[in-house]
Design a protein around this motif. Structure first.
Motif, PDB file in Angstrom:
ATOM      1  N   THR A  81       7.881 -19.206  12.655  1.00 49.45           N
ATOM      2  CA  THR A  81       9.164 -19.303  11.971  1.00 49.45           C
ATOM      3  C   THR A  81       8.937 -18.954  10.505  1.00 49.45           C
ATOM      4  O   THR A  81       8.021 -19.466   9.873  1.00 49.45           O
ATOM      5  CB  THR A  81       9.765 -20.709  12.090  1.00 49.45           C
ATOM      6  OG1 THR A  81       8.928 -21.666  11.438  1.00 49.45           O
ATOM      7  CG2 THR A  81       9.921 -21.113  13.555  1.00 49.45           C
ATOM      8  N   ALA A 135      15.939 -21.037  12.849  1.00 48.28           N
ATOM      9  CA  ALA A 135      14.887 -21.483  13.767  1.00 48.28           C
ATOM     10  C   ALA A 135      15.273 -22.754  14.510  1.00 48.28           C
ATOM     11  O   ALA A 135      14.704 -23.042  15.565  1.00 48.28           O
ATOM     12  CB  ALA A 135      13.587 -21.705  13.002  1.00 48.28           C
ATOM     13  N   SER A 160       9.080 -21.763   7.450  1.00 52.53           N
ATOM     14  CA  SER A 160      10.398 -21.317   6.999  1.00 52.53           C
ATOM     15  C   SER A 160      10.915 -22.292   5.939  1.00 52.53           C
ATOM     16  O   SER A 160      10.280 -22.479   4.905  1.00 52.53           O
ATOM     17  CB  SER A 160      11.357 -21.173   8.190  1.00 52.53           C
ATOM     18  OG  SER A 160      11.519 -22.394   8.881  1.00 52.53           O
ATOM     19  N   GLU A 170      11.996 -28.525  13.510  1.00 52.51           N
ATOM     20  CA  GLU A 170      11.167 -27.444  14.054  1.00 52.51           C
ATOM     21  C   GLU A 170      10.041 -28.007  14.912  1.00 52.51           C
ATOM     22  O   GLU A 170       9.744 -27.468  15.994  1.00 52.51           O
ATOM     23  CB  GLU A 170      10.578 -26.599  12.921  1.00 52.51           C
ATOM     24  CG  GLU A 170      11.539 -25.627  12.295  1.00 52.51           C
ATOM     25  CD  GLU A 170      10.853 -24.700  11.309  1.00 52.51           C
ATOM     26  OE1 GLU A 170      11.293 -23.538  11.195  1.00 52.51           O
ATOM     27  OE2 GLU A 170       9.872 -25.114  10.658  1.00 52.51           O
ATOM     28  N   TYR A 174       9.638 -26.768  18.614  1.00 48.83           N
ATOM     29  CA  TYR A 174       8.611 -25.748  18.860  1.00 48.83           C
ATOM     30  C   TYR A 174       7.247 -26.305  19.267  1.00 48.83           C
ATOM     31  O   TYR A 174       6.506 -25.616  19.976  1.00 48.83           O
ATOM     32  CB  TYR A 174       8.449 -24.853  17.624  1.00 48.83           C
ATOM     33  CG  TYR A 174       9.628 -23.961  17.392  1.00 48.83           C
ATOM     34  CD1 TYR A 174       9.736 -22.718  18.015  1.00 48.83           C
ATOM     35  CD2 TYR A 174      10.676 -24.375  16.577  1.00 48.83           C
ATOM     36  CE1 TYR A 174      10.847 -21.908  17.815  1.00 48.83           C
ATOM     37  CE2 TYR A 174      11.794 -23.580  16.366  1.00 48.83           C
ATOM     38  CZ  TYR A 174      11.871 -22.344  16.991  1.00 48.83           C
ATOM     39  OH  TYR A 174      12.974 -21.552  16.792  1.00 48.83           O
TER      40      TYR A 174
END
Length: 247
Positions: A81, A135, A160, A170, A174
């Protein structure tokens, strides 16, 4: 049985591991590294480097650590990201080209046209895919999941928006993609170690990727901070950000 006494390769590896471990207790060395981290971040030292012609905006030490991890893990997919100029995408793709397999998936809320053009024209673009969007948009994450299907070994890099809430989300979205034995690398945890007010951005001491890592690990024991990498690098934008999936 082969021992390090008659195996110089293993002897060197053991010597190096012992030296790295000792750095955790070297106050003078750590103080020197900490001073450099603060001053060099203030003066945008990481903006001075390129990889294969593209600005990478990373510390060489972190990129060496990433090279070691990628060569060892040999991931089928790296999800990153934050794209910026695309230097890290190209860096990871070039390592995969040497390994002979794998691809990189980059995600950014705003892939600027001049950067997209340069990335798509690069020889390593053959191993790169990009998605534009937030993201933490769940529809985008569902698309990432589709592209990750069938990949045996996956690594994730988060680089990011660096606010606590964004990075924590995130991590929630992720980190589950990361396969056991691989890593989720959270960049710019150094924000927590910088003087308060050092950044003209929403993130600051108490609100940054490192605080997000700490919060995430309170409720998730699938990952552990790889302190060996911290001890080895000393100079890094990602202290306590190298998270190894252990189960």
């Amino acid at each position: 049985m082969t021992t390090t006494a008659n195996n110089p390769v293993e002897a060197f590896k053991q010597e190096r591991a012992e030296r790295v471990a000792s750095y955790a207790h070297r106050a003078d060395l750590k103080a020197a590294a900490d001073a450099f981290n603060v001053v060099s971040n203030r003066d945008q030292y990481s903006y001075n480097f390129s990889w294969m012609g593209r600005p990478i905006i990373q510390y060489p030490q972190d990129m060496m650590a990433m090279q070691e991890l990628i060569w060892d893990i040999k991931p089928d997919l790296i999800i990153e990201t934050g794209i910026a100029h695309g230097g890290s995408l190209i860096y990871y793709a070039s390592l995969m080209e040497l390994i002979g397999k794998g691809e990189v998936l980059g995600i950014d809320i705003d892939i600027r046209e001049h950067n997209r053009r340069e990335i798509e024209a690069h020889p390593m673009f053959k191993r790169i895919q990009m998605i534009q969007g937030s993201a933490i948009d769940e529809e985008l994450v569902a698309e990432v999941a589709r592209r990750a299907e069938g990949k045996q070994t996956i690594m994730v890099c988060l680089d990011s928006n660096h606010t606590h809430d964004h990075v924590l989300r995130e991590l929630e979205l992720y980190a589950p993609f990361v396969t056991v034995g691989s890593y989720c690398v959270v960049f710019d945890t150094i924000v927590e170690d910088m003087p308060k007010g050092a950044y003209d951005r929403p993130w600051d001491v108490g609100n940054n990727p490192k605080t997000a890592v700490w919060e995430y690990l309170k409720h998730n024991d699938n990952f552990e901070i790889d302190h060996q990498i911290d001890n080895k690098l000393l100079i890094s934008v990602a202290p306590e950000g190298y998270l190894k999936r252990v189960k």
